[in-house]
Motif scaffolding. Structure first.
Motif, short mmCIF file in Angstrom:
data_model
loop_
_atom_site.label_atom_id
_atom_site.label_comp_id
_atom_site.label_asym_id
_atom_site.label_seq_id
_atom_site.Cartn_x
_atom_site.Cartn_y
_atom_site.Cartn_z
N SER A 21 0.83 -1.22 0.00
CA SER A 21 0.00 0.00 0.00
C SER A 21 0.86 1.26 0.00
O SER A 21 0.58 2.21 -0.73
CB SER A 21 -0.91 0.02 1.23
N ILE A 22 1.90 1.25 0.80
CA ILE A 22 2.79 2.40 0.86
C ILE A 22 3.51 2.60 -0.47
O ILE A 22 3.67 3.73 -0.94
CB ILE A 22 3.79 2.25 2.03
N ALA A 23 3.90 1.51 -1.11
CA ALA A 23 4.56 1.61 -2.41
C ALA A 23 3.62 2.20 -3.45
O ALA A 23 4.03 3.02 -4.28
CB ALA A 23 5.06 0.23 -2.85
N ILE A 24 2.35 1.82 -3.41
CA ILE A 24 1.38 2.37 -4.36
C ILE A 24 1.18 3.86 -4.11
O ILE A 24 1.15 4.65 -5.05
CB ILE A 24 0.03 1.62 -4.24
N ILE A 25 1.05 4.24 -2.86
CA ILE A 25 0.85 5.65 -2.53
C ILE A 25 2.04 6.48 -3.00
O ILE A 25 1.88 7.56 -3.58
CB ILE A 25 0.63 5.82 -1.01
N ARG A 26 3.23 5.99 -2.79
CA ARG A 26 4.43 6.72 -3.23
C ARG A 26 4.49 6.82 -4.74
O ARG A 26 4.88 7.85 -5.29
CB ARG A 26 5.68 6.05 -2.68
N ALA A 27 4.14 5.74 -5.44
CA ALA A 27 4.18 5.76 -6.91
C ALA A 27 3.15 6.73 -7.47
O ALA A 27 3.43 7.45 -8.44
CB ALA A 27 3.93 4.35 -7.44
N LEU A 28 1.96 6.77 -6.88
CA LEU A 28 0.92 7.66 -7.38
C LEU A 28 1.18 9.11 -7.02
O LEU A 28 0.71 10.02 -7.72
CB LEU A 28 -0.45 7.23 -6.84
N SER A 29 1.90 9.36 -5.95
CA SER A 29 2.11 10.74 -5.53
C SER A 29 3.01 11.52 -6.48
O SER A 29 2.95 12.74 -6.51
CB SER A 29 2.67 10.78 -4.11
N VAL A 30 3.83 10.84 -7.25
CA VAL A 30 4.72 11.55 -8.17
C VAL A 30 4.08 11.81 -9.53
O VAL A 30 4.62 12.57 -10.33
CB VAL A 30 6.06 10.78 -8.37
N VAL A 37 -5.96 9.47 -12.67
CA VAL A 37 -5.11 9.23 -11.50
C VAL A 37 -5.86 9.60 -10.22
O VAL A 37 -5.72 8.94 -9.20
CB VAL A 37 -3.78 10.01 -11.61
N SER A 38 -6.68 10.63 -10.30
CA SER A 38 -7.46 11.04 -9.13
C SER A 38 -8.40 9.93 -8.68
O SER A 38 -8.57 9.69 -7.48
CB SER A 38 -8.26 12.29 -9.46
N ILE A 39 -9.02 9.24 -9.60
CA ILE A 39 -9.91 8.13 -9.27
C ILE A 39 -9.14 7.00 -8.61
O ILE A 39 -9.58 6.43 -7.61
CB ILE A 39 -10.64 7.63 -10.52
N ILE A 40 -7.97 6.70 -9.11
CA ILE A 40 -7.15 5.62 -8.53
C ILE A 40 -6.68 6.03 -7.14
O ILE A 40 -6.67 5.20 -6.24
CB ILE A 40 -5.95 5.31 -9.45
N ARG A 41 -6.32 7.28 -6.96
CA ARG A 41 -5.85 7.74 -5.66
C ARG A 41 -6.92 7.61 -4.59
O ARG A 41 -6.64 7.32 -3.45
CB ARG A 41 -5.40 9.20 -5.73
N LYS A 42 -8.16 7.85 -4.97
CA LYS A 42 -9.25 7.77 -4.00
C LYS A 42 -9.48 6.33 -3.63
O LYS A 42 -9.81 5.97 -2.57
CB LYS A 42 -10.52 8.37 -4.55
#
Length: 42
Positions: A21-30, A37-42
């Motif tokens: 989960s942390i890896a996904i959050i870091r990948a999406l934050s950049v 991307v906004s839909i995936i982030r939510k």
């Protein structure tokens, strides 16, 4: 499978899920902002 094995498995699974989960959050934050991307982030 004893109770100890099940607890050990649950702990391992919990830690792996958290790291994933942390890896996904870091990948999406950049990534730059977009509706997709906004839909995936939510």
């Amino acid at each position: 499978m004893g109770n100890f094995d099940r607890m050990d498995f649950n702990q391992i699974f919990r830690e792996r899920a958290k790291k994933f989960s942390i890896a996904i959050i870091r990948a999406l934050s950049v990534l730059p902002y977009s509706d997709d991307v906004s839909i995936i982030r939510k």
